[in-house]
Design an enzyme around this catalytic site. Structure first.
Site, PDB file in Angstrom:
ATOM      1  N   TYR A  73       0.826  -1.220   0.000  1.00  0.00           N
ATOM      2  CA  TYR A  73       0.000   0.000   0.000  1.00  0.00           C
ATOM      3  C   TYR A  73       0.855   1.263   0.000  1.00  0.00           C
ATOM      4  CZ  TYR A  73      -4.317  -2.582   0.180  1.00  0.00           C
ATOM      5  OH  TYR A  73      -5.365  -3.394  -0.174  1.00  0.00           O
ATOM      6  N   GLN A 107     -15.367   2.723  -7.161  1.00  0.00           N
ATOM      7  CA  GLN A 107     -14.742   1.541  -6.551  1.00  0.00           C
ATOM      8  C   GLN A 107     -13.279   1.863  -6.266  1.00  0.00           C
ATOM      9  OE1 GLN A 107     -16.038  -2.335  -8.696  1.00  0.00           O
ATOM     10  NE2 GLN A 107     -16.245  -0.719 -10.226  1.00  0.00           N
ATOM     11  N   HIS A 125     -15.160   1.339  -1.725  1.00  0.00           N
ATOM     12  CA  HIS A 125     -14.069   0.483  -1.240  1.00  0.00           C
ATOM     13  C   HIS A 125     -13.042   1.251  -0.421  1.00  0.00           C
ATOM     14  CE1 HIS A 125     -15.107  -2.290  -4.869  1.00  0.00           C
ATOM     15  NE2 HIS A 125     -15.936  -2.437  -3.859  1.00  0.00           N
ATOM     16  N   SER A 195     -14.203  -3.582 -14.760  1.00  0.00           N
ATOM     17  CA  SER A 195     -14.335  -4.916 -15.376  1.00  0.00           C
ATOM     18  C   SER A 195     -15.644  -5.579 -14.968  1.00  0.00           C
ATOM     19  CB  SER A 195     -13.151  -5.810 -14.962  1.00  0.00           C
ATOM     20  OG  SER A 195     -13.045  -5.829 -13.545  1.00  0.00           O
TER      21      SER A 195
HETATM   22  C1  BV8 Z   1     -18.426  -8.116   0.324  1.00  0.00           C
HETATM   23  C2  BV8 Z   1      -9.995  -2.067  -2.270  1.00  0.00           C
HETATM   24  C3  BV8 Z   1     -19.763  -9.224   1.970  1.00  0.00           C
HETATM   25  C4  BV8 Z   1      -8.717  -2.761  -1.924  1.00  0.00           C
HETATM   26  C5  BV8 Z   1     -11.274  -3.680  -3.625  1.00  0.00           C
HETATM   27  C6  BV8 Z   1     -21.354 -11.782  -4.377  1.00  0.00           C
HETATM   28  C7  BV8 Z   1     -21.844 -10.805  -3.521  1.00  0.00           C
HETATM   29  C8  BV8 Z   1     -21.012 -10.192  -2.609  1.00  0.00           C
HETATM   30  C9  BV8 Z   1     -19.666 -10.554  -2.528  1.00  0.00           C
HETATM   31  C10 BV8 Z   1     -19.173 -11.506  -3.381  1.00  0.00           C
HETATM   32  C11 BV8 Z   1     -20.015 -12.125  -4.295  1.00  0.00           C
HETATM   33  N1  BV8 Z   1     -19.257 -13.005  -4.981  1.00  0.00           N
HETATM   34  C12 BV8 Z   1     -17.976 -12.941  -4.540  1.00  0.00           C
HETATM   35  C13 BV8 Z   1     -17.897 -12.071  -3.557  1.00  0.00           C
HETATM   36  C14 BV8 Z   1     -16.696 -11.749  -2.815  1.00  0.00           C
HETATM   37  C15 BV8 Z   1     -15.915 -10.581  -3.395  1.00  0.00           C
HETATM   38  C16 BV8 Z   1     -15.896 -10.530  -4.904  1.00  0.00           C
HETATM   39  O1  BV8 Z   1     -16.580  -9.716  -5.517  1.00  0.00           O
HETATM   40  N2  BV8 Z   1     -15.082 -11.358  -5.540  1.00  0.00           N
HETATM   41  C17 BV8 Z   1     -14.967 -11.291  -6.975  1.00  0.00           C
HETATM   42  C18 BV8 Z   1     -13.546 -11.563  -7.387  1.00  0.00           C
HETATM   43  C19 BV8 Z   1     -15.972 -12.231  -7.602  1.00  0.00           C
HETATM   44  N3  BV8 Z   1     -16.468  -9.331  -2.898  1.00  0.00           N
HETATM   45  C20 BV8 Z   1     -16.097  -8.923  -1.690  1.00  0.00           C
HETATM   46  O2  BV8 Z   1     -15.371  -9.564  -0.951  1.00  0.00           O
HETATM   47  C21 BV8 Z   1     -16.630  -7.574  -1.229  1.00  0.00           C
HETATM   48  N4  BV8 Z   1     -17.154  -7.723   0.101  1.00  0.00           N
HETATM   49  O3  BV8 Z   1     -19.195  -8.269  -0.560  1.00  0.00           O
HETATM   50  O4  BV8 Z   1     -18.705  -8.343   1.683  1.00  0.00           O
HETATM   51  C22 BV8 Z   1     -19.264 -10.619   1.645  1.00  0.00           C
HETATM   52  C23 BV8 Z   1     -18.043 -11.037   2.148  1.00  0.00           C
HETATM   53  C24 BV8 Z   1     -17.607 -12.348   1.866  1.00  0.00           C
HETATM   54  C25 BV8 Z   1     -18.361 -13.198   1.045  1.00  0.00           C
HETATM   55  C26 BV8 Z   1     -19.582 -12.731   0.507  1.00  0.00           C
HETATM   56  C27 BV8 Z   1     -20.023 -11.453   0.814  1.00  0.00           C
HETATM   57  C28 BV8 Z   1     -15.503  -6.553  -1.142  1.00  0.00           C
HETATM   58  C29 BV8 Z   1     -15.019  -6.175  -2.526  1.00  0.00           C
HETATM   59  C30 BV8 Z   1     -14.041  -4.985  -2.429  1.00  0.00           C
HETATM   60  C31 BV8 Z   1     -12.620  -5.465  -2.580  1.00  0.00           C
HETATM   61  N5  BV8 Z   1     -11.703  -4.312  -2.561  1.00  0.00           N
HETATM   62  N6  BV8 Z   1     -10.489  -2.570  -3.557  1.00  0.00           N
HETATM   63  C32 BV8 Z   1      -7.563  -2.324  -2.804  1.00  0.00           C
HETATM   64  O5  BV8 Z   1      -7.781  -1.634  -3.822  1.00  0.00           O
HETATM   65  O6  BV8 Z   1      -6.417  -2.668  -2.456  1.00  0.00           O
HETATM   66  S1  BV8 Z   1     -11.780  -4.209  -5.135  1.00  0.00           S
HETATM   67  C33 BV8 Z   1     -10.636  -3.702  -6.266  1.00  0.00           C
HETATM   68  O7  BV8 Z   1     -10.816  -4.553  -7.365  1.00  0.00           O
HETATM   69  C34 BV8 Z   1     -10.901  -2.324  -6.793  1.00  0.00           C
HETATM   70  O8  BV8 Z   1     -11.338  -1.426  -5.827  1.00  0.00           O
HETATM   71  C35 BV8 Z   1     -11.944  -2.551  -7.836  1.00  0.00           C
HETATM   72  O9  BV8 Z   1     -13.215  -2.465  -7.300  1.00  0.00           O
HETATM   73  C36 BV8 Z   1     -11.721  -3.979  -8.223  1.00  0.00           C
HETATM   74  C37 BV8 Z   1     -11.092  -4.029  -9.580  1.00  0.00           C
HETATM   75  O10 BV8 Z   1     -12.090  -3.729 -10.445  1.00  0.00           O
HETATM   76  P1  BV8 Z   1     -11.927  -2.572 -11.517  1.00  0.00           P
HETATM   77  O11 BV8 Z   1     -11.948  -1.252 -10.858  1.00  0.00           O
HETATM   78  O12 BV8 Z   1     -12.948  -2.866 -12.512  1.00  0.00           O
HETATM   79  O13 BV8 Z   1     -10.467  -2.734 -12.108  1.00  0.00           O
HETATM   80  P2  BV8 Z   1      -9.963  -3.852 -13.120  1.00  0.00           P
HETATM   81  O14 BV8 Z   1      -8.495  -3.719 -13.167  1.00  0.00           O
HETATM   82  O15 BV8 Z   1     -10.584  -5.164 -12.793  1.00  0.00           O
HETATM   83  O16 BV8 Z   1     -10.595  -3.405 -14.531  1.00  0.00           O
HETATM   84  C38 BV8 Z   1     -10.240  -2.165 -15.117  1.00  0.00           C
HETATM   85  C39 BV8 Z   1     -11.211  -1.951 -16.270  1.00  0.00           C
HETATM   86  O17 BV8 Z   1     -10.934  -0.694 -16.874  1.00  0.00           O
HETATM   87  C40 BV8 Z   1     -11.076  -2.996 -17.361  1.00  0.00           C
HETATM   88  O18 BV8 Z   1     -12.363  -3.408 -17.782  1.00  0.00           O
HETATM   89  C41 BV8 Z   1     -10.359  -2.238 -18.502  1.00  0.00           C
HETATM   90  O19 BV8 Z   1     -10.766  -2.710 -19.771  1.00  0.00           O
HETATM   91  C42 BV8 Z   1     -10.873  -0.837 -18.275  1.00  0.00           C
HETATM   92  N7  BV8 Z   1     -10.004   0.241 -18.737  1.00  0.00           N
HETATM   93  C43 BV8 Z   1      -8.636   0.299 -18.709  1.00  0.00           C
HETATM   94  N8  BV8 Z   1      -8.229   1.489 -19.171  1.00  0.00           N
HETATM   95  C44 BV8 Z   1      -9.346   2.204 -19.494  1.00  0.00           C
HETATM   96  C45 BV8 Z   1     -10.473   1.402 -19.222  1.00  0.00           C
HETATM   97  N9  BV8 Z   1     -11.743   1.839 -19.427  1.00  0.00           N
HETATM   98  C46 BV8 Z   1     -11.901   3.084 -19.921  1.00  0.00           C
HETATM   99  N10 BV8 Z   1     -10.868   3.912 -20.199  1.00  0.00           N
HETATM  100  C47 BV8 Z   1      -9.579   3.515 -20.009  1.00  0.00           C
HETATM  101  N11 BV8 Z   1      -8.564   4.346 -20.299  1.00  0.00           N
END
Ligand code: BV8
Length: 254
Positions: A73, A107, A125, A195
């Site tokens: 971090y 996010q 987040h 994403s």
């Molecule tokens: C929770 C902080 C209750 C930390 C982050 C169903 C319901 C609820 C929960 C879950 C569920 N299924 C699974 C879960 C568990 C989990 C989850 O979602 N897992 C995923 C992998 C399936 N969720 C959780 O744990 C959440 N908690 O719900 O609590 C609970 C608990 C346990 C079990 C059940 C329920 C907490 C989630 C938060 C995690 N913390 N961040 C840190 O940053 O260090 S998430 C982190 O990843 C980011 O904050 C962000 O949100 C995420 C990444 O996503 P993106 O922002 O989309 O980034 P990414 O790199 O993936 O994509 C970038 C995009 O930009 C791409 O599409 C690319 O094409 C595009 N792009 C690139 N350049 C450009 C562009 N677009 C436009 N212009 C450009 N120039």
């Protein structure tokens, strides 16, 4: 779903923009990519290359190796502090002034929307620039030493940690409630630079559709949301948003 290749604004969307009164925007790390902040999944470079962010951003990782997680971090905070808001962030500040109701949900943990001038910002987040006590959950502004280990809470001696939501942790209640409420009461929902995988944020645009809003996805790539979105505009947010903004301001003032 209307797909437009170049960052033009589909005619149908211009019509909706001219009549819209309540807009919700959800952003992901893609909106900060043009500020030089690597997206969450590509964030790993240099010595962090061998680590999976999904593994590091968890309470278990912090428990097992607080020093490693704290250093990750610190490295990201460094990256973010060198970044500046890009035209996409600035376009959203402008857009806020064009609509009676405008909610910005992010996010991202980089604070770039706030630095661009967006206010308020619903941070689902947390924020990497805030630090909290891992025991008391209270924000801590200053502490002794900023070395390679997590500092200790001046009050209780517990380890300090970034004020972000890790995988497996619940989102801040008020932020999530505000996000859900605004999503269920908007005419137009933008999903920008995400994403659309991480829950529960990824379910917001689906909720918006269910409650009758049109959903616009802006991304350089398709995502699991793309086929359900009303509009998909392929392009970098820093290019597409200023085009939408100029169209919106023309329709609003005409
Ligand atoms: C929770 C902080 C209750 C930390 C982050 C169903 C319901 C609820 C929960 C879950 C569920 N299924 C699974 C879960 C568990 C989990 C989850 O979602 N897992 C995923 C992998 C399936 N969720 C959780 O744990 C959440 N908690 O719900 O609590 C609970 C608990 C346990 C079990 C059940 C329920 C907490 C989630 C938060 C995690 N913390 N961040 C840190 O940053 O260090 S998430 C982190 O990843 C980011 O904050 C962000 O949100 C995420 C990444 O996503 P993106 O922002 O989309 O980034 P990414 O790199 O993936 O994509 C970038 C995009 O930009 C791409 O599409 C690319 O094409 C595009 N792009 C690139 N350049 C450009 C562009 N677009 C436009 N212009 C450009 N120039």
């Amino acid at each position: 779903m209307t797909v437009s290749g170049e960052p033009g604004v589909p005619r149908e969307l211009i019509k909706i923009l001219s009549k819209a009164s309540s807009i919700v925007v959800l952003t992901g790390s893609g909106i900060s990519a043009e500020s030089g902040v690597p997206t969450f999944r590509e964030a790993q470079t240099g010595l962090w290359e061998k680590y999976d962010p999904m593994e590091l951003a968890t309470p278990q990782a912090f428990q097992n190796n607080p020093k490693l997680v704290w250093q990750w971090y610190s490295w990201r905070r460094q990256l973010v502090s060198q970044a500046t808001p890009n035209p996409a962030h600035l376009a959203l500040v402008e857009m806020q002034s064009l609509f009676p109701k405008f909610t910005l949900i992010t996010q991202n943990v980089d604070g770039l929307h706030q630095r661009a001038g967006s206010d308020p910002v619903v941070e689902l987040h947390g924020n990497i620039l805030r630090t909290k006590c891992s025991i008391e959950n209270t924000i801590v502004d200053n502490w002794l030493g900023e070395g390679h280990e997590p500092p200790l809470c001046p009050k209780c001696g517990g380890l300090l940690r970034p004020d972000v939501v890790w995988f497996g942790e619940s989102l801040p209640e008020a932020a999530l409630a505000e996000a859900i409420h605004s999503t269920q009461n908007c005419d137009l929902f933008f999903s920008i630079g995400t994403s659309a995988i991480v829950q529960p944020a990824a379910s917001l645009p689906i909720q918006a559709l269910k409650f009758g809003a049109a959903v616009v996805e802006i991304n350089i790539d398709q995502t699991p949301l793309t086929t359900q979105a009303t509009f998909f505009i392929r392009g970098p947010a820093g290019m597409v948003l200023p085009v939408i903004l100029s169209t919106a301001s023309i329709t609003k003032h005409s």
